[in-house]
Motif scaffolding. Structure first.
Motif, PDB file in Angstrom:
ATOM      1  N   GLU A  89       0.822  -1.219   0.000  1.00 36.99           N
ATOM      2  CA  GLU A  89       0.000   0.000   0.000  1.00 36.99           C
ATOM      3  C   GLU A  89       0.851   1.261   0.000  1.00 36.99           C
ATOM      4  OE1 GLU A  89      -0.756  -2.486   2.362  1.00 36.99           O
ATOM      5  OE2 GLU A  89      -2.251  -3.335   1.003  1.00 36.99           O
ATOM      6  N   ASP A  90       2.124   1.154  -0.362  1.00 40.90           N
ATOM      7  CA  ASP A  90       3.027   2.305  -0.421  1.00 40.90           C
ATOM      8  C   ASP A  90       3.239   2.741  -1.870  1.00 40.90           C
ATOM      9  OD1 ASP A  90       3.375   2.314   2.324  1.00 40.90           O
ATOM     10  OD2 ASP A  90       5.125   0.997   2.248  1.00 40.90           O
ATOM     11  N   PHE A  91       3.073   4.047  -2.127  1.00 36.70           N
ATOM     12  CA  PHE A  91       3.276   4.617  -3.456  1.00 36.70           C
ATOM     13  C   PHE A  91       4.029   5.934  -3.298  1.00 36.70           C
ATOM     14  CE2 PHE A  91      -0.590   2.110  -3.423  1.00 36.70           C
ATOM     15  CZ  PHE A  91      -0.479   1.325  -4.560  1.00 36.70           C
ATOM     16  N   PHE A  92       4.462   6.504  -4.421  1.00 36.14           N
ATOM     17  CA  PHE A  92       5.090   7.818  -4.354  1.00 36.14           C
ATOM     18  C   PHE A  92       4.641   8.674  -5.527  1.00 36.14           C
ATOM     19  CE2 PHE A  92       8.130   5.673  -7.141  1.00 36.14           C
ATOM     20  CZ  PHE A  92       8.533   6.653  -8.030  1.00 36.14           C
ATOM     21  N   CYS A  93       4.712   9.988  -5.318  1.00 34.39           N
ATOM     22  CA  CYS A  93       4.292  10.942  -6.341  1.00 34.39           C
ATOM     23  C   CYS A  93       5.300  12.076  -6.416  1.00 34.39           C
ATOM     24  CB  CYS A  93       2.893  11.482  -6.002  1.00 34.39           C
ATOM     25  SG  CYS A  93       2.293  12.747  -7.146  1.00 34.39           S
ATOM     26  N   ARG A  94       5.785  12.389  -7.613  1.00 36.21           N
ATOM     27  CA  ARG A  94       6.691  13.522  -7.813  1.00 36.21           C
ATOM     28  C   ARG A  94       6.183  14.468  -8.899  1.00 36.21           C
ATOM     29  NH1 ARG A  94      11.963  10.472 -10.553  1.00 36.21           N
ATOM     30  NH2 ARG A  94      10.801   8.783 -11.555  1.00 36.21           N
ATOM     31  N   PHE A  95       5.074  14.112  -9.554  1.00 34.57           N
ATOM     32  CA  PHE A  95       4.518  14.956 -10.614  1.00 34.57           C
ATOM     33  C   PHE A  95       3.028  15.178 -10.389  1.00 34.57           C
ATOM     34  CE2 PHE A  95       7.959  12.687 -12.928  1.00 34.57           C
ATOM     35  CZ  PHE A  95       8.712  13.787 -13.319  1.00 34.57           C
ATOM     36  N   GLU A  96       2.557  16.356 -10.771  1.00 37.00           N
ATOM     37  CA  GLU A  96       1.129  16.577 -10.956  1.00 37.00           C
ATOM     38  C   GLU A  96       0.854  16.458 -12.447  1.00 37.00           C
ATOM     39  OE1 GLU A  96      -0.664  19.949  -9.176  1.00 37.00           O
ATOM     40  OE2 GLU A  96       0.202  19.580  -7.190  1.00 37.00           O
ATOM     41  N   TYR A  97      -0.308  15.905 -12.780  1.00 37.93           N
ATOM     42  CA  TYR A  97      -0.590  15.554 -14.170  1.00 37.93           C
ATOM     43  C   TYR A  97      -1.868  16.233 -14.647  1.00 37.93           C
ATOM     44  CZ  TYR A  97      -1.863  12.591 -18.163  1.00 37.93           C
ATOM     45  OH  TYR A  97      -2.219  12.131 -19.406  1.00 37.93           O
ATOM     46  N   ASN A  98      -1.770  16.874 -15.831  1.00 37.64           N
ATOM     47  CA  ASN A  98      -2.933  17.484 -16.465  1.00 37.64           C
ATOM     48  C   ASN A  98      -3.526  16.454 -17.421  1.00 37.64           C
ATOM     49  OD1 ASN A  98      -4.616  18.960 -18.363  1.00 37.64           O
ATOM     50  ND2 ASN A  98      -3.731  20.834 -17.525  1.00 37.64           N
ATOM     51  N   SER A  99      -4.691  15.927 -17.072  1.00 36.18           N
ATOM     52  CA  SER A  99      -5.281  14.837 -17.846  1.00 36.18           C
ATOM     53  C   SER A  99      -5.776  15.277 -19.218  1.00 36.18           C
ATOM     54  CB  SER A  99      -6.437  14.210 -17.066  1.00 36.18           C
ATOM     55  OG  SER A  99      -7.436  15.182 -16.777  1.00 36.18           O
ATOM     56  N   LYS A 100      -5.958  16.570 -19.412  1.00 30.69           N
ATOM     57  CA  LYS A 100      -6.443  17.063 -20.706  1.00 30.69           C
ATOM     58  C   LYS A 100      -5.301  17.272 -21.694  1.00 30.69           C
ATOM     59  CE  LYS A 100     -10.375  19.458 -18.587  1.00 30.69           C
ATOM     60  NZ  LYS A 100     -10.034  19.053 -17.200  1.00 30.69           N
ATOM     61  N   THR A 101      -4.194  17.829 -21.220  1.00 30.98           N
ATOM     62  CA  THR A 101      -3.076  18.133 -22.122  1.00 30.98           C
ATOM     63  C   THR A 101      -1.960  17.098 -22.056  1.00 30.98           C
ATOM     64  OG1 THR A 101      -1.932  19.471 -20.439  1.00 30.98           O
ATOM     65  CG2 THR A 101      -3.560  20.588 -21.834  1.00 30.98           C
ATOM     66  N   GLY A 102      -1.940  16.296 -21.002  1.00 26.64           N
ATOM     67  CA  GLY A 102      -0.866  15.317 -20.844  1.00 26.64           C
ATOM     68  C   GLY A 102       0.420  15.918 -20.316  1.00 26.64           C
TER      69      GLY A 102
END
Length: 246
Positions: free
Chosen positions: A148-161
């Motif tokens: 149940e461990d994950f990591f995030c280093r980016f925010e993502y714009n689902s419309k433009t990619g």
């Protein structure tokens, strides 16, 4: 006869879900067993229900529409109960790399997710359990990584990619961002990191290294050594000439 007034919607501080990833310590379990009278323990088997409370800001695993797919990952924005007592959860979805427009790339970690701009409302019953989404820096400090461990280093714009930030540090000769799943070796001179395959080395050879200097630093070291020898040669020659003159 007057109409019954409907209970307005209200925002909840937390919501209990059946915990599938909650661990009861042995001493806690032993205490629970001791609380059951002996004459009842022979008649009934012990069933323990563990509830995990979900609140705004928590990362959760959510049931996908197809059982064959992995659980969705979301961040809880708020929990709202309607007039009938049904709880809806407002979420902001995390995307896995393969769910993005460009797809999974070499530097993406197996537990990497992107915080998207995709907001949604789902039934709270679809929450399977809680998980943890670490910052990239904190994830790399973990001694062990759980399911149940994950990591995030980016925010993502689902419309433009597109991603924020749009630039990150790159390493090695291949100039790729760091993938915490990959083995890398660090040069003791320049402190850069390298994939063993990029420096013609196997993973086994890399694990056996006591010291490592990259090709650039090794070449510069040899050049410095040659320059120091070259600088010392004239004085040696002069000394030899003086001796010959004697």
């Amino acid at each position: 006869m007057g109409k019954l007034r409907a209970t307005p919607r209200r925002t909840l501080d937390s919501f209990p879900i059946n915990g599938t990833n909650k661990i009861i310590k042995r001493n806690q379990l032993r205490l629970l067993i001791q609380l059951i009278p002996r004459h009842l323990s022979s008649l009934f088997s012990l069933i323990i229900f563990v509830f995990v409370f979900v609140s705004a800001g928590d990362a959760v695993l959510m049931r996908p529409p197809e059982p064959s797919k992995p659980s969705y990952i979301a961040r809880v924005e708020k929990l709202v109960s309607d007039a009938r007592g049904h709880v809806r959860v407002h979420v902001r979805w995390y995307y896995r790399p393969e769910e993005s427009i460009e797809g999974r790339r070499q530097f993406h970690g197996s537990k990497e997710v992107f915080l998207s701009d995709h907001f949604d409302v789902q039934s709270a019953d679809t929450i399977e359990g809680k998980c943890t989404v670490y910052s990239f820096k904190n994830y790399t400090k973990l001694e062990s990584v759980g399911n149940e461990d994950f990591f995030c280093r980016f925010e993502y714009n689902s419309k433009t990619g597109s991603f924020t930030p749009d630039r990150v540090a790159v390493y090695c000769k291949c100039e790729m961002p760091y993938n915490p799943d990959d083995l890398m070796v660090q040069c003791e001179e320049c402190s850069d990191w390298f994939h063993p395959a990029c420096i013609d080395m196997t993973a086994e050879e890399a694990k056996r290294l006591d010291h490592f200097f990259c090709q650039t630093c090794s070449a510069e070291g040899q050049k410095k050594l040659q320059n120091s020898h070259a600088a010392s040669k004239p004085s040696d020659t002069k000394a030899g000439t003086k001796r010959r003159r004697r």
